[in-house]
Write a protein that holds these residues in place. Structure first.
Motif, mmCIF file in Angstrom:
data_model
loop_
_atom_site.group_PDB
_atom_site.id
_atom_site.type_symbol
_atom_site.label_atom_id
_atom_site.label_comp_id
_atom_site.label_asym_id
_atom_site.label_seq_id
_atom_site.Cartn_x
_atom_site.Cartn_y
_atom_site.Cartn_z
ATOM 1 N N ALA A 26 58.826 22.961 52.439
ATOM 2 C CA ALA A 26 60.033 22.495 51.753
ATOM 3 C C ALA A 26 59.884 22.522 50.233
ATOM 4 O O ALA A 26 60.859 22.282 49.513
ATOM 5 C CB ALA A 26 60.382 21.082 52.211
ATOM 6 N N GLY A 27 58.671 22.799 49.747
ATOM 7 C CA GLY A 27 58.484 22.913 48.302
ATOM 8 C C GLY A 27 57.376 22.081 47.695
ATOM 9 O O GLY A 27 57.110 22.176 46.495
ATOM 10 N N ALA A 28 56.714 21.249 48.484
ATOM 11 C CA ALA A 28 55.585 20.477 47.950
ATOM 12 C C ALA A 28 54.428 21.414 47.635
ATOM 13 O O ALA A 28 54.238 22.438 48.294
ATOM 14 C CB ALA A 28 55.139 19.419 48.956
ATOM 15 N N SER A 29 53.655 21.066 46.626
ATOM 16 C CA SER A 29 52.506 21.891 46.256
ATOM 17 C C SER A 29 51.306 21.556 47.134
ATOM 18 O O SER A 29 50.984 20.377 47.315
ATOM 19 C CB SER A 29 52.131 21.650 44.791
ATOM 20 N N PRO A 30 50.620 22.573 47.671
ATOM 21 C CA PRO A 30 49.403 22.288 48.443
ATOM 22 C C PRO A 30 48.298 21.695 47.567
ATOM 23 O O PRO A 30 47.318 21.164 48.082
ATOM 24 C CB PRO A 30 49.007 23.658 48.995
ATOM 25 N N ASP A 31 48.493 21.780 46.237
ATOM 26 C CA ASP A 31 47.536 21.191 45.299
ATOM 27 C C ASP A 31 48.037 19.857 44.737
ATOM 28 O O ASP A 31 47.548 19.392 43.702
ATOM 29 C CB ASP A 31 47.263 22.159 44.143
ATOM 30 N N ALA A 32 49.003 19.245 45.406
ATOM 31 C CA ALA A 32 49.561 17.968 44.948
ATOM 32 C C ALA A 32 48.459 16.922 44.797
ATOM 33 O O ALA A 32 47.458 16.942 45.519
ATOM 34 C CB ALA A 32 50.611 17.471 45.937
ATOM 35 N N ARG A 33 48.667 16.016 43.838
ATOM 36 C CA ARG A 33 47.699 14.950 43.601
ATOM 37 C C ARG A 33 48.381 13.585 43.626
ATOM 38 O O ARG A 33 49.563 13.455 43.283
ATOM 39 C CB ARG A 33 46.999 15.158 42.251
ATOM 40 N N LYS A 34 47.620 12.608 44.040
ATOM 41 C CA LYS A 34 48.087 11.221 44.014
ATOM 42 C C LYS A 34 48.352 10.828 42.556
ATOM 43 O O LYS A 34 47.567 11.151 41.656
ATOM 44 C CB LYS A 34 47.014 10.316 44.626
#
Length: 258
Positions: free
Chosen positions: A27-35
């Motif tokens: 849906a568009g979230a980054s696989p490298d997302a960070r807390k």
């Protein structure tokens, strides 16, 4: 939108919801997302009162959390969706004080209690080679001798308001290295340097070191083979060029003699 999706992705990783991890990335979230951790505290203003101060930092990545929690399925999804397999892994832990209001110097110099770092996701998966830097700049090995380190409290977007005790800011986590996660990182191109090899040497389970060493040697052999093939191709081209020049000279000599 992406910020919200990234936050939801971290929530899903921490909760172990594999299907949601996949759905959110698609849906568009980054696989490298960070807390994202925001610290808010009441700080003395020097006039008998206080002001609210706020600071935010990026902390554990989705992949780091998947590795820390030993969730092979979620790590697999993140890697397949393009999560970075190289680069430093780093997060901060907020400070806390039982005082009614923080002193200004505490906020300015010590609002973040400590920093945890690993040279790469692979080193984190091996469970060795990390560093813990405390608020005074002293550096220690991480995890500690009890295989523990500190991670931020749960949540993709965490707001810590005037923390007074440890549970307000972090959770003590026991590191349990996973060979399956190590293999998946290697399969997705994680680089092995002497840093990762040294980290693996420190793990009592020598399967981690032998696996990394064998993979490293295989990659080095492949690179050597590629380099030799390139050199051979260049040499072949040079020989062909020399042969053409020789034939040209022979043709010229024949024309002169005739």
């Amino acid at each position: 939108m992406s910020t919200t999706l990234n936050s939801q992705l971290i929530d899903a990783v921490e909760a172990g919801r594999e299907a949601d991890v996949k759905r959110l990335i698609e849906a568009g979230a980054s696989p490298d997302a960070r807390k994202r951790v925001t610290l808010r505290a009441k700080v003395k203003d020097g006039r008998g009162g206080f002001v609210w101060m706020e600071d935010s930092v990026d902390c554990e990545s989705a992949l780091a959390l998947g590795i820390l929690h030993g969730n092979v399925a979620i790590v697999k999804v993140l890697l397949e969706k393009g999560a970075a397999v190289d680069g430093e892994v780093r997060w901060k832990i907020s400070n806390y004080y039982s005082d009614k209001n923080w002193k200004r110097d505490r906020w300015e110099e010590r609002r973040w209690y400590s920093t945890f770092s690993f040279p790469s996701p692979l080193a984190l998966a091996v469970g060795r080679g990390g560093k813990w830097t405390d608020r005074d700049g002293r550096v220690y090995d991480s995890p500690n001798s009890n295989k523990n380190l500190e991670i931020c409290i749960r949540g993709g977007a965490v707001t810590i308001t005037h923390p007074e005790k440890r549970p307000d800011v972090y959770v003590t986590h026991t590191v349990r290295p996973s060979m399956e996660i190590v293999r998946r990182l290697l399969a997705h191109g994680a680089r092995i340097t002497e840093t990762e090899l040294n980290a693996a040497r420190k793990n009592p389970d020598q399967e981690f070191f032998t696996t990394l060493e064998a993979h490293h040697q295989r990659i080095q052999l492949e690179l050597t083979t590629i380099a030799l093939a390139a050199q051979l191709q260049e040499l072949t081209m040079r020989i062909a060029l020399v042969e053409r020049e020789v034939r040209k000279k022979e043709d010229v000599n024949q024309e002169v003699t005739s």
